[in-house]
Motif scaffolding. Sequence first.
Motif, PDB file in Angstrom:
ATOM      1  N   VAL A   1       0.837  -1.195   0.000  1.00 43.10           N
ATOM      2  CA  VAL A   1       0.000   0.000   0.000  1.00 43.10           C
ATOM      3  C   VAL A   1       0.877   1.252   0.000  1.00 43.10           C
ATOM      4  CG1 VAL A   1      -1.753   1.276   1.274  1.00 43.10           C
ATOM      5  CG2 VAL A   1      -1.854  -1.216   1.193  1.00 43.10           C
ATOM      6  N   HIS A   2       1.957   1.182   0.747  1.00 42.23           N
ATOM      7  CA  HIS A   2       2.867   2.330   0.792  1.00 42.23           C
ATOM      8  C   HIS A   2       3.436   2.634  -0.585  1.00 42.23           C
ATOM      9  CE1 HIS A   2       6.903   4.200   1.884  1.00 42.23           C
ATOM     10  NE2 HIS A   2       6.000   5.113   2.131  1.00 42.23           N
ATOM     11  N   ALA A   3       3.773   1.586  -1.329  1.00 39.57           N
ATOM     12  CA  ALA A   3       4.305   1.778  -2.680  1.00 39.57           C
ATOM     13  C   ALA A   3       3.275   2.481  -3.563  1.00 39.57           C
ATOM     14  CB  ALA A   3       4.709   0.441  -3.279  1.00 39.57           C
ATOM     15  N   ALA A   4       2.013   2.101  -3.403  1.00 41.94           N
ATOM     16  CA  ALA A   4       0.954   2.737  -4.187  1.00 41.94           C
ATOM     17  C   ALA A   4       0.854   4.218  -3.834  1.00 41.94           C
ATOM     18  CB  ALA A   4      -0.378   2.033  -3.936  1.00 41.94           C
ATOM     19  N   TYR A   5       0.907   4.530  -2.542  1.00 37.13           N
ATOM     20  CA  TYR A   5       0.808   5.925  -2.117  1.00 37.13           C
ATOM     21  C   TYR A   5       1.998   6.736  -2.621  1.00 37.13           C
ATOM     22  CZ  TYR A   5      -3.330   5.654   0.867  1.00 37.13           C
ATOM     23  OH  TYR A   5      -4.619   5.553   1.315  1.00 37.13           O
TER      24      TYR A   5
END
Lengths: 263, 263
Positions: free
Chosen positions: A44-48
Amino acid sequence: MAAKWRELADKLAEQIKRGDYPPGKRLPHIRELVDAGEGSKATVHAAYKALEAEGLVTSSRGHGTVVRQQVPLKRLGIARYDKAKWRDGDEVAFIADRVASGRSYRRNEQTQTVSLVEAPAEVAAAHGLPVGAPVYARARLVKEGEQPTHTLTSYYRPEHVEGTRLVDPTPGPAGRGGGFRVLYDAGYEIDHMKEQIFARTPSADEARLLQLPAGEAVVELHRTTYTEDGTVIEFAIGVHAASRFAWEYDFKVPDSAGDGGKP
Amino acid sequence: MAAKWRELADKLAEQIKRGDYPPGKRLPHIRELVDAGEGSKATVHAAYKALEAEGLVTSSRGHGTVVRQQVPLKRLGIARYDKAKWRDGDEVAFIADRVASGRSYRRNEQTQTVSLVEAPAEVAAAHGLPVGAPVYARARLVKEGEQPTHTLTSYYRPEHVEGTRLVDPTPGPAGRGGGFRVLYDAGYEIDHMKEQIFARTPSADEARLLQLPAGEAVVELHRTTYTEDGTVIEFAIGVHAASRFAWEYDFKVPDSAGDGGKP
DNA sequence: TAGTGGTCTAGACCACTTC
DNA sequence: AAGTGGTCTAGACCACTAA
């Protein structure tokens, strides 16, 4: 099949563009999406991070991830150099431009430092000097409210500016009329200019100084200013946050075989 | 204290700039740096991704991470529109520019598709038409060898181009003299132009089409072309890989209070 | 103090290139 | 088949912000 973080980023980007998350609104917290089964925290962090690189959101620790305000591009046309503004009036070019676009103006939105430095290669080439020759560098950091928008560093030949307000080492703006006015008063009237523009990735230093969100590019502007006889009176390098400016030029189509566009 | 991946990225960037890793050379493999104690695989990977975003390297699976070749910027001045080139000669503007810079020229470096579309807002505004009015869109993808460098889409009003070579749906370049020549032959001689320039993050589609490395920006150019009486004869939108182009403009300093620069 | 995003690890597996 | 970068997980801890 795209990566999971890519799919999530695209899904969120879609929702932002649809208006589900208007500017200023917080996106779901990372841990919420983890619980919702969108992947691990790293995913999820990568997406953000991707959304941030695309300029859609800004994240900050302890606060959250909010949708970015899209500020309209400030359009920079050559009218910002109009002699009437700095010769007859009380406005500096960049400020005149802001007044024209209806934005507020505060004196302390520009900081300035002046120093005598050895000319870097580009500066030397523009002034027709050997590399390392002494030149005055007048560096400004310009802000819009609290937010820095660009830096602008002017380089002058010592014999042109020594003894003028321009090389007064006291920090502060150049004063009434700005740099062009000072040169005009010193007997150097600017006549024509060359501007060169390109975009690049900011250095780590520039990203910090201009408070650029991750992934935002900078636009570098090289401006050479000439007097009527072709003397270079100023060479300036500007570094602009890419998301805040657009440049505009009007010109005649040249015709080297006729008379239809030769300056 | 900066993050570990940041420190590693800065260290490698320093070595690249010092010349320890010349263009084309492979960086150490991720697993080597993990074994050397630079951090976990994710940490080293983050550093490599940062270097890629900064335009210093490109990574590819199964191959490795190599230092990018820095191609010199192609300088685009208004001389590329010189009437002599397309009216009297055999060159298209963008090709003339390449010839002038000493690069090779191949016919099939430009692909083209023509279609009748409903005018998007920007196009409609430029042509003074209602949004959704029918316009011809002539879209080109321009390559330098194998590498795409930019797209350029011209929009024309149907009454200006119907029946000309420009709207021939056969894929292929516009032919001898290019688009401006076709308009000239049809009785529309271009006279002056407006160019607007800004940089932004590419969409996912554009990144794929232009084969942009991660983190590279695009420069969008809006060109409005007028005949002598002010009729808009072409409105074009270009999307350029930021690392390949610079734009250059010469102009007189305007003087709205006198006669010294008014066009 | 509680909650946020940011960093980091160890290890697994996948996709692609090269031999 | 071997080796490369890319993705993903589960969980730990850190740095910062706001109540």
